[in-house]
Design a protein around this motif. Sequence first.
Motif, PDB file in Angstrom:
ATOM      1  N   SER A   1     -29.918 -46.124 -19.590  1.00 11.33           N
ATOM      2  CA  SER A   1     -29.096 -45.366 -19.614  1.00 11.33           C
ATOM      3  C   SER A   1     -27.567 -45.365 -19.881  1.00 11.33           C
ATOM      4  O   SER A   1     -27.472 -46.528 -20.400  1.00 11.33           O
TER       5      SER A   1
ATOM      6  N   ARG B   1     -35.713 -34.905 -12.393  1.00 11.92           N
ATOM      7  CA  ARG B   1     -36.917 -35.517 -10.711  1.00 11.92           C
ATOM      8  C   ARG B   1     -37.171 -34.693  -9.552  1.00 11.92           C
ATOM      9  O   ARG B   1     -37.030 -35.820  -8.998  1.00 11.92           O
TER      10      ARG B   1
ATOM     11  N   ILE C   1     -32.485 -43.638 -12.533  1.00 14.17           N
ATOM     12  CA  ILE C   1     -33.924 -43.760 -13.529  1.00 14.17           C
ATOM     13  C   ILE C   1     -34.588 -44.076 -13.787  1.00 14.17           C
ATOM     14  O   ILE C   1     -34.725 -45.017 -15.033  1.00 14.17           O
TER      15      ILE C   1
END
Length: 523
Positions: free
Chosen positions: A87, A109, A163
Motif C-alpha cells: 500500500s 471492499r 487492506i
Amino acid sequence: MRRTDLEPVLEARGISKRFPGVLALDGVSLALRPGEVHALVGENGAGKSTLIKVFTGVYQPDGGELRHQGQPAAFGTPMDAQRAGISTIYQEVNLVPMMSVARNLLLGREPRGRFGVIDAAAMNGEAERVLAGYGVDTDVRRPLRSLGVGAQQMVALARAVSIDARVVIMDEPTSSLEPREVETLFGVIRRLRDQGIAVMYVSHRLDELYQVCDQVTVLRDGRVAHTGALAGVERLRLISLMLGRDLSEVRSQGTTRFSRDRAGTGTGTGTGTDGGQGRRSPVIEARGLTRRHVLDGVDVSVRPGEVVGLGGLLGAGRTETAKAIVGALPLDGGQVLVAGAPVRTGSTTAAIRAGVSLLPEDRKAEGIIPTLSVRENIALAALPSLGRGGVVSDAKIDRVVEIFMRRLRIKAASPHQLVSELSGGNQQKVLLARWLAVRPKVLLLDEPTRGIDVGAKAEVQALIDELALEGLGVLLISSDLEELVEGADRILVLRDGAVAGELSGDDVTEERIMATIAEQADG
C-alpha cells in the motif's frame, strides 16, 4: 532474531530505470523487512519517487530484480502491487473527493447485503470504528472534500493500512498534518511495526525520521549513497550524505543557505526611522485586510530589499494574507498600495500588473500546469510582454526561458520536457522562474521550501537572499522557524487572523516567535 536477519518482504536488487536523457535509478538495492521502519531520503531528483513507482507497479525496471517475500516479482500495475499487500500513501491525497468519507475508506471492499446491494449502515459503522483509531471524528456520510487536508490524509492512511497490507510506503505523509495528527500517525507507524508490517517512510523532515525510523537509505543522483541503521548516523552526517558535501562544510555553513550577514547590513531591521530600511518607503503596504472569520485588520509592509517573515500556527491567516494581497481572496475591507498607489483588491490581474507575484503553497494544485512543458510553464505569465499585437515572439520566449533555467539551475532534459516529469524542487524553481520573468517589485513566497529536499531548499534560500540584495521586496511565509529566523529581517506573528506582534533586530528568534504566539493565546 534481529530484524536485519529477517528475510525482506520486499526488496530491490540492482534496480535501474531510464527516461529520455536521464538515468533515474542506477543499480539501486534496498530491502524492506517485517517490523522495520525504513527511511528513504535524498534530494529531489535523487530517485526516491521513481523507486516508489517501481515498487508499486507504476514503472517497470529496465534492469535489476524486484523480489517479494523471497521470490522474483513483477508488478505490471499498481493493482498487482496492492493485491500483493503493498500500500502507498502519497503526499497529495489520492482519493475521490465527491464520494463520502466511508465510501473512500472502503472503496472496492464495501459490505454488501442481499442481492449484492451495499449495506450503507454497516459501511458507515465500520468507517466510524476504523477512523476513530486515527483521531478522525466526523460524519462519515459527508463528502471527503468537505474535510480539511489533514483529515483527508488520515483517511488515506487508514485506507492504506486496512487492506491487509504487508508493506506500507509513506511518501511525505505529514506534509499537511497538524502536530496532533502527526503524533497520531507516529502511533500508527509504531503499531504497524509491532504487527510485523514493513514501512518505508519518505520525508524531508529529518526530525521525524529519528523519531520513528530504524534503518535509512540515502539516494543521490539515482544511486545508493548510504544504507544502514539510522541510530548510527547523526543529523549533520545524514545531510552531508544527501548533499554530497563534506561533513565539515555542513558544520561550518549550517543547514540553510541564507546569508548570515545580510540581515545585519541595514536591509530591514525595523520599521522606524533609525537607519537602513527605516528611511525607505515601503514598496508594498497592506492596510486593515479584513475578511469575516479569516482576517481581522492585518497590516503588512515590505520595503525594497527587505525580507519580511509571516509566522504563526497553521490556520493563523498567513496564506490568507498573501492571497488577499495578490487579489486571490475577496475582502470585506482593507487596502493594498504598491509604491504608494492603491491597487484594486480582489483582482489578481491588477496585482500582477502592479508588480506583485505570489508563489502559492500548493504548487501542484495552484501552480504548475502538468500537461505543459517547462518552457510553457515559465513563459506563461510573461507572454503579454513577449510579443506585439497579440503575436508572441518564440525567440524572446526561448531567451527568457534560457536565462531563468540557467540562473535557477533547473534540471531538465530540455525546456520541452513536461514539467510534471521534474522533481518537486525543480518544479518549484520553474514556478519561481515564471514569476521572476514578469519582473515583480514584490514576491510573496508561501512555504517556498515545503516538500523539497535540503539541496533544493538551500538553493531556494540562497535565491531569496540574492533577490533581496537586488532590491526585490519579499514576504516569506514558512512553518520552519529556523528558516524564518535566518531568512527574515522582520517577522510578523499572526494568530486567529490578526497580527499578534512584530519582531525585529535581536528579537528575531525562535523563542520570541513562540512566546509571542503564547502571549496572545493566553491573553
